[in-house]
Design a protein around this motif. Structure first.
Motif, PDB file in Angstrom:
ATOM      1  N   ASP A  71      58.520  14.603  20.772  1.00  0.00           N
ATOM      2  CA  ASP A  71      59.675  15.100  20.301  1.00  0.00           C
ATOM      3  C   ASP A  71      60.395  16.294  21.156  1.00  0.00           C
ATOM      4  O   ASP A  71      61.647  16.428  20.967  1.00  0.00           O
ATOM      5  N   ARG A  72      59.667  16.943  21.873  1.00  0.00           N
ATOM      6  CA  ARG A  72      60.278  17.860  22.870  1.00  0.00           C
ATOM      7  C   ARG A  72      61.254  17.033  23.756  1.00  0.00           C
ATOM      8  O   ARG A  72      62.417  17.657  24.106  1.00  0.00           O
ATOM      9  N   PRO A 129      65.583  25.336  20.682  1.00  0.00           N
ATOM     10  CA  PRO A 129      65.519  24.679  19.357  1.00  0.00           C
ATOM     11  C   PRO A 129      64.602  25.087  18.399  1.00  0.00           C
ATOM     12  O   PRO A 129      63.440  25.772  18.740  1.00  0.00           O
ATOM     13  N   LYS A 130      64.795  25.163  17.222  1.00  0.00           N
ATOM     14  CA  LYS A 130      63.987  25.433  16.270  1.00  0.00           C
ATOM     15  C   LYS A 130      63.117  24.290  15.652  1.00  0.00           C
ATOM     16  O   LYS A 130      63.459  23.070  15.738  1.00  0.00           O
ATOM     17  N   GLY A 146      62.560  17.180  12.814  1.00  0.00           N
ATOM     18  CA  GLY A 146      62.769  15.990  11.959  1.00  0.00           C
ATOM     19  C   GLY A 146      64.336  15.726  11.640  1.00  0.00           C
ATOM     20  O   GLY A 146      64.404  14.785  10.599  1.00  0.00           O
ATOM     21  N   GLU A 147      65.151  15.993  12.170  1.00  0.00           N
ATOM     22  CA  GLU A 147      66.589  15.720  11.958  1.00  0.00           C
ATOM     23  C   GLU A 147      67.161  14.729  12.817  1.00  0.00           C
ATOM     24  O   GLU A 147      66.551  14.307  13.992  1.00  0.00           O
ATOM     25  N   ASN A 174      76.136  17.648  16.476  1.00  0.00           N
ATOM     26  CA  ASN A 174      77.257  18.241  15.614  1.00  0.00           C
ATOM     27  C   ASN A 174      76.929  19.583  15.775  1.00  0.00           C
ATOM     28  O   ASN A 174      77.764  20.577  15.971  1.00  0.00           O
ATOM     29  N   SER A 175      75.632  20.043  15.788  1.00  0.00           N
ATOM     30  CA  SER A 175      75.168  21.545  15.542  1.00  0.00           C
ATOM     31  C   SER A 175      75.482  22.005  16.983  1.00  0.00           C
ATOM     32  O   SER A 175      76.026  23.139  17.305  1.00  0.00           O
ATOM     33  N   LEU A 176      74.917  21.230  17.952  1.00  0.00           N
ATOM     34  CA  LEU A 176      75.318  21.803  19.299  1.00  0.00           C
ATOM     35  C   LEU A 176      76.887  21.821  19.795  1.00  0.00           C
ATOM     36  O   LEU A 176      77.213  22.884  20.373  1.00  0.00           O
TER      37      LEU A 176
END
Length: 113
Positions: free
Chosen positions: A58-59, A89-90, A95-96, A103-105
């Protein structure tokens, strides 16, 4: 385009400068810190903790997404004001899906530049 060595924060002192007095941007998935630099290019640093992303897979996925988004949107941009970015990152980012994180970035880059 390549994510070159000049586009990265490499030394602990460079990270400390950004952490010292940053411009901040937060959302549900990332916290992004930024600070002006004296270079010709924007630069990226990442702090992906085990607390936020417990599994190595995940990392690594999150780091790949951050690098790719930065490379596509900011890495080769030459502007009057260049910034050093640190992306944190949180735990909700794990999970996203990739499109949502991208889009968030992009929103963070637009807010901070």
């Amino acid at each position: 385009m390549k994510f070159s060595r000049q586009s990265r924060l490499l030394k602990p002192a460079e990270f400390r400068l950004v952490f010292k007095d940053p411009i901040r941007s937060n959302d549900h998935y990332f916290k992004v810190l930024a600070r002006e630099n004296s270079k010709k290019l924007h630069r990226l640093g990442m702090a992906v903790s085990k607390k936020a992303c417990a599994r190595a897979v995940d990392r690594n996925r999150i780091k790949r997404l951050i690098r790719e988004c930065f490379r596509n949107h900011l890495a080769e941009q030459i502007t009057d004001e260049t910034l050093d970015f640190i992306v944190l990152p949180k735990h909700t980012a794990v999970g996203e899906n990739n499109a949502t994180l991208d889009n968030s970035l992009i929103n963070h880059w637009q807010i901070l530049t």
